[in-house]
Design an enzyme around this catalytic site. Structure first.
Site, mmCIF file in Angstrom:
data_model
loop_
_atom_site.group_PDB
_atom_site.id
_atom_site.type_symbol
_atom_site.label_atom_id
_atom_site.label_comp_id
_atom_site.label_asym_id
_atom_site.label_seq_id
_atom_site.Cartn_x
_atom_site.Cartn_y
_atom_site.Cartn_z
ATOM 1 N N TYR A 116 34.189 0.354 54.759
ATOM 2 C CA TYR A 116 35.273 1.324 54.563
ATOM 3 C C TYR A 116 34.812 2.358 53.555
ATOM 4 O O TYR A 116 34.299 2.006 52.487
ATOM 5 C CB TYR A 116 36.531 0.622 54.010
ATOM 6 C CG TYR A 116 37.620 1.606 53.637
ATOM 7 C CD1 TYR A 116 38.658 1.892 54.522
ATOM 8 C CD2 TYR A 116 37.587 2.290 52.415
ATOM 9 C CE1 TYR A 116 39.629 2.821 54.192
ATOM 10 C CE2 TYR A 116 38.546 3.227 52.093
ATOM 11 C CZ TYR A 116 39.565 3.488 52.983
ATOM 12 O OH TYR A 116 40.522 4.416 52.665
ATOM 13 N N GLU A 204 39.070 9.589 55.523
ATOM 14 C CA GLU A 204 38.812 8.155 55.588
ATOM 15 C C GLU A 204 37.969 7.810 56.810
ATOM 16 O O GLU A 204 38.226 8.311 57.898
ATOM 17 C CB GLU A 204 40.171 7.451 55.676
ATOM 18 C CG GLU A 204 40.136 5.971 55.525
ATOM 19 C CD GLU A 204 41.544 5.381 55.653
ATOM 20 O OE1 GLU A 204 42.152 5.059 54.629
ATOM 21 O OE2 GLU A 204 42.023 5.246 56.787
#
Ligand code: GDP
Ligand code: MN
Length: 396
Positions: A116, A204
């Site tokens: 991530y 993101e």
């Protein structure tokens, strides 16, 4: 402002951030053509303004998910057909789901590991901040709650901007080594540039993946822009997809009202952001829950008040409405006429509590009193909040 994954990936591509080859389809035929052109193993991905598509499924068919790996063009077509025009339900969409109008057909990636990485503005340090974790593919909120030690944070000094050491620190922190660490570090620096150049509020990649062949690529893309900066980005504003936006928030935006839907049952109509905030606070203070933040603005017109009323009433959770107005630039009588027009137009049946103060307050109260509507007047904010909470059937 939110955009779709495929639009985010187009921006990434322009910055040299590696993303899988792929194209967007709006019909099963197009999906098949793209699949034939790309060849090999593919992924079909529903494009909606919500995450969790991989685990999410069609409201009407729980076995059909929003992200699917297929090996044949005809299967890409079949999955596109299943998704297009139907509502996909994920943990971010709400129970009614969101209709899929486009699918992204991409060349599939052989994943060795998922990570991530994201960028947000940290208001405490006033710095654009990297968030990174080895727990890719999971919701980052969940990682933060359950394994906070697995989250790396790194703020960037705005005076220097992103430096090579930022990328290296994060890449090594995530466990990348050698050549892949270089690739990850470069990607992170480019990601920072995307954030700055587009006036983003969130960028993101979940998951960022290390492939079996040693490449580091963005498998997903989530990019949100700061609404207040959109006037200087007409090219980004063109990416807006109004069909994906909450109908109430869109109606509010078009009427130049600030509206944010919340989970409670007391609809609030207030003039001025500060007063709106304190109205929500005082509702909570007396044990209630606001259904929304709604600021009709300092110079509200009767038409805006009418629109505001309609927006509040479209929310099925609302059990009572609290109008809290301090008449300054917007005079109380103007607001009162707006309330009366709106209440009559929509045939208002639920409890309406009104607290008016300020310019032309007597005239405003007189208009409300003579309107024939059943309105509960309140003496002050606390009184108004107590009455609203009681009318909505809750409170301490
Ligand atoms: P989200 O669920 O809406 O966040 O959609 P993502 O784009 O993140 O996809 C969800 C999951 O699908 C990813 O975490 C991967 O595990 C998987 N996935 C997506 N693309 C591929 C791919 O090309 N190959 C493989 N093997 N899995 C993929
Ligand atoms: Mn994802």
């Amino acid at each position: 402002m939110k955009i779709h994954e495929f639009q985010g990936k187009e921006i990434f591509r322009r910055y040299g951030i590696p993303v899988p080859d792929g194209e967007i389809a709006t019909t099963p035929d197009e999906a098949q053509k793209i699949a034939e052109k790309l060849g090999g193993k593919l992924v079909v991905k529903a494009q909606i303004h919500a995450g969790g598509r991989g685990k999410g499924s069609l409201t009407k068919a729980a076995e059909i998910h929003g992200v699917k790996v297929v090996t044949e063009a005809k299967d890409a077509r079949a999955h596109a057909q299943a998704l297009l025009g139907n509502a996909l339900h994920t943990h971010q969409t709400g129970p009614e789901g969101q209709v899929v109008r486009r699918v992204l057909i991409e060349r599939a990636t052989d994943i060795a590991k998922e990570y991530y990485v994201g960028l947000v503005l940290d208001r405490e340090t006033a710095r654009v901040t990297f968030i990174a974790s080895t727990e890719g593919g999971m919701e980052i909120e969940k990682v933060a709650a359950e394994m906070p030690e697995k989250i790396l944070r790194l703020g960037v000094d705005p005076a220097t901007g992103v430096q090579a050491f930022h990328g290296r620190k994060l890449a090594y922190g995530l466990g990348f080594t050698g050549d892949t660490a270089n690739k990850a570090a470069k990607l992170l620096a480019k990601l920072y540039q995307v954030f700055i150049d587009t006036d983003a509020s969130l960028v993101e990649i979940n998951p960022l993946v290390l492939t079996k062949s040693g490449d580091v690529i963005a498998l997903d893309a989530k990019v949100n822009f700061d609404d207040n900066a959109m006037t200087r980005h007409p090219e980004l504003l063109a990416l807006r997809d109004v069909e994906e936006e909450d109908t109430r928030e869109r109606a509010a935006k078009d009427a130049e009202l600030s509206y944010v839907a919340l989970d409670g049952n007391i609809g609030c109509l207030v003039n001025g952001a500060g007063l709106a905030m304190s109205t929500m606070d005082i509702i909570k203070y007396v044990g209630g829950e606001p259904a929304n933040f709604l600021d009709v603005g300092g110079g509200a017109t009767a038409a805006q008040v009418t629109t505001a009323f309609k927006i509040i009433l479209q929310d099925p959770k609302v059990k009572a409405i609290l109008v809290n107005i301090f008449g300054g630039i917007a005079k109380c009588d103007v607001i009162a006429s707006g309330i009366i027009t709106a209440a009559k137009e929509v045939g208002l049946k639920m409890p309406l509590i009104v607290r008016l103060e300020g310019t032309n307050v007597e005239l405003g109260k007189k208009l409300l009193g003579e309107s024939g509507l059943s309105i509960t007047p309140a003496n002050d904010m606390l009184d108004a909040a107590k009455k609203a909470v009681k009318a909505a059937g809750g409170g301490k």
